[in-house]
Write a protein that holds these residues in place. Structure first.
Motif: not given
Length: 411
Positions: A88-92, A112-116, A118-120, A123-126
């Motif tokens: 998450i840190e690197l993607v940001k 479970s990976l899709f949930s990560f 899309s939510k983490k 989180s603002n994407a379609n």
């Protein structure tokens, strides 16, 4: 064997074609996790998450082994991640987190990976499914890829040429399969075949079915599957002793540098019964009929319908591509996976194009008797096709060779 790497130009061309589709269809970026797709776009299967933006260079965030990823992949941006928080840190930090339209492969990604994702992570994407787009890009093989598949087919043909010395009276299916697979492995086979829809995404490199076992269906989307050694993986060879006068279906998936070829031939100890001999001749005749139509511009579903129309005038129509549980295809694409585009199936409107590689496999399933048919790998060319598997199609049905299969070698 010298370790083989995918050329940088290959990887860049694939990414460029995919980015063109992304721009056309409105995607901001794609995040890819499936091992076959990772290998296609990075040249390695090391465990990570690949982000391909609509413009600019991709970034491969690798869990392990980042060292091997750097050695095997020509990508410029390969970064080691420690855990999901670090990802998450690197993607940001790399400016990807604010993407609005994110693509991923819904067909193979765990919930479970899709949930990560899309939510983490975004989180603002379609989110949209890009499976079809990836498979469309992968369907057209480059000259380099075709050469890998050509080599995979040579691996198969080399194994087929040794079968007469291996098929001896009293041997069982599993032992026979092991002998063949040892030859494939000695010639550099990776030991399994990637199949996108398979349980666990992999199948055995051989499917050896003899006599009545050839008519046993299984969980795989194939004309026949065989019993396997137990219900835990109920497909493929069992412990059946191979007897004289019965079909020995040898279906081999060759592999070279991750790319696959596919070929099926029928062997026997002694002559086949007349019904099976006529059935095999019918399948070879159908294969020749399909070859007459195989060229760029033909619609995949038309080839399937040609097969159905041909078989309707045959006494074997009810046994074509299965018996009680038929499959609705006559062939499939090949590449890194054994079930790539194009599918030669009912109502499929995909148009064949130069660079597509496919296997055609007309087969008959005869309950109590077994499986007969042939399968070959082809590449569509600018003006027709090239057959890449070269083993002679017809089993000679003359007598019993002592300790040998009756077989007519490729001339």
């Amino acid at each position: 064997m010298t370790q083989l790497f995918t050329p940088k130009t290959e990887i860049q061309n694939r990414i460029n074609r995919f980015q063109e589709l992304m721009e056309e269809k409105g995607g901001d970026l794609a995040i890819i996790r499936h091992s076959a797709d990772l290998y296609y776009f990075t040249g390695t299967v090391q465990d990570g998450h690949l982000i391909i933006p609509v413009k600019g260079d991709p970034c491969f965030y690798v869990w392990r082994s980042s060292r091997r990823a750097e050695e095997e992949s020509p990508l410029n941006n390969i970064k080691r991640i420690k855990n999901f928080t670090h990802l998450i840190e690197l993607v940001k930090k790399d400016g990807f987190a604010e993407a609005q339209e994110v693509w991923t492969t819904f067909d193979v990604i765990p919930h479970s990976l899709f949930s990560f994702y899309s939510k983490k992570l975004f989180s603002n994407a379609n989110f949209s499914d890009c499976t079809h787009y990836i498979r469309t890009v992968r369907a057209i093989k480059s000259p380099w890829e075709i050469e890998q598949i050509r080599m995979a087919c040579r691996v198969i043909d080399a194994a087929m040429s040794e079968i007469p010395a291996l098929l001896t009276p009293g041997i069982d299916e599993l032992e026979f399969a092991a002998c063949i697979e040892a030859i494939l492995r000695k010639n550099g086979h990776q030991g399994f075949l990637r199949m996108r829809v398979a349980q666990g995404n992999a199948l055995s490199m051989s499917q050896i079915l003899t006599g009545a076992n050839g008519a046993i269906s299984s969980f795989t989307l194939t004309p026949a599957g065989g019993p396997g050694v137990s219900p835990s993986f109920g497909m493929g060879s069992g412990h059946r002793i191979i007897g004289p006068g019965e079909p020995v279906s040898v279906d081999l998936g060759g592999c070279f540098n991750g790319y696959l070829g596919d070929e099926t031939r029928i062997f026997s100890i002694g002559a086949l019964p007349d019904t099976l001999e006529r059935g095999l001749d019918t399948m070879i005749e159908l294969m020749e009929r399909l070859e007459a139509e195989l060229c760029p511009g033909v619609v995949a579903g038309v080839l399937y319908q040609i097969s159905i129309d041909f078989m309707k005038s045959s006494p074997f129509f009810e046994n074509f591509m299965g018996c009680d549980e038929k499959v609705q295809f006559i062939g499939h694409g090949l590449g890194i996976e054994i079930d790539e585009y194009p599918f030669i199936s009912r109502d499929n409107q995909m148009i064949l194009k130069p660079g597509m590689v496919l296997a055609l496999e007309p087969k008959l399933v005869l309950p109590g008797l077994g499986l007969v048919g042939v399968e070959d790998t082809f590449v569509v060319t600018e003006d027709g096709f090239e057959r890449l598997t070269e083993t002679q199609r017809k089993v000679t049905s003359q007598g019993i060779g002592k300790g040998h299969a009756v077989y007519e070698a490729h001339q």
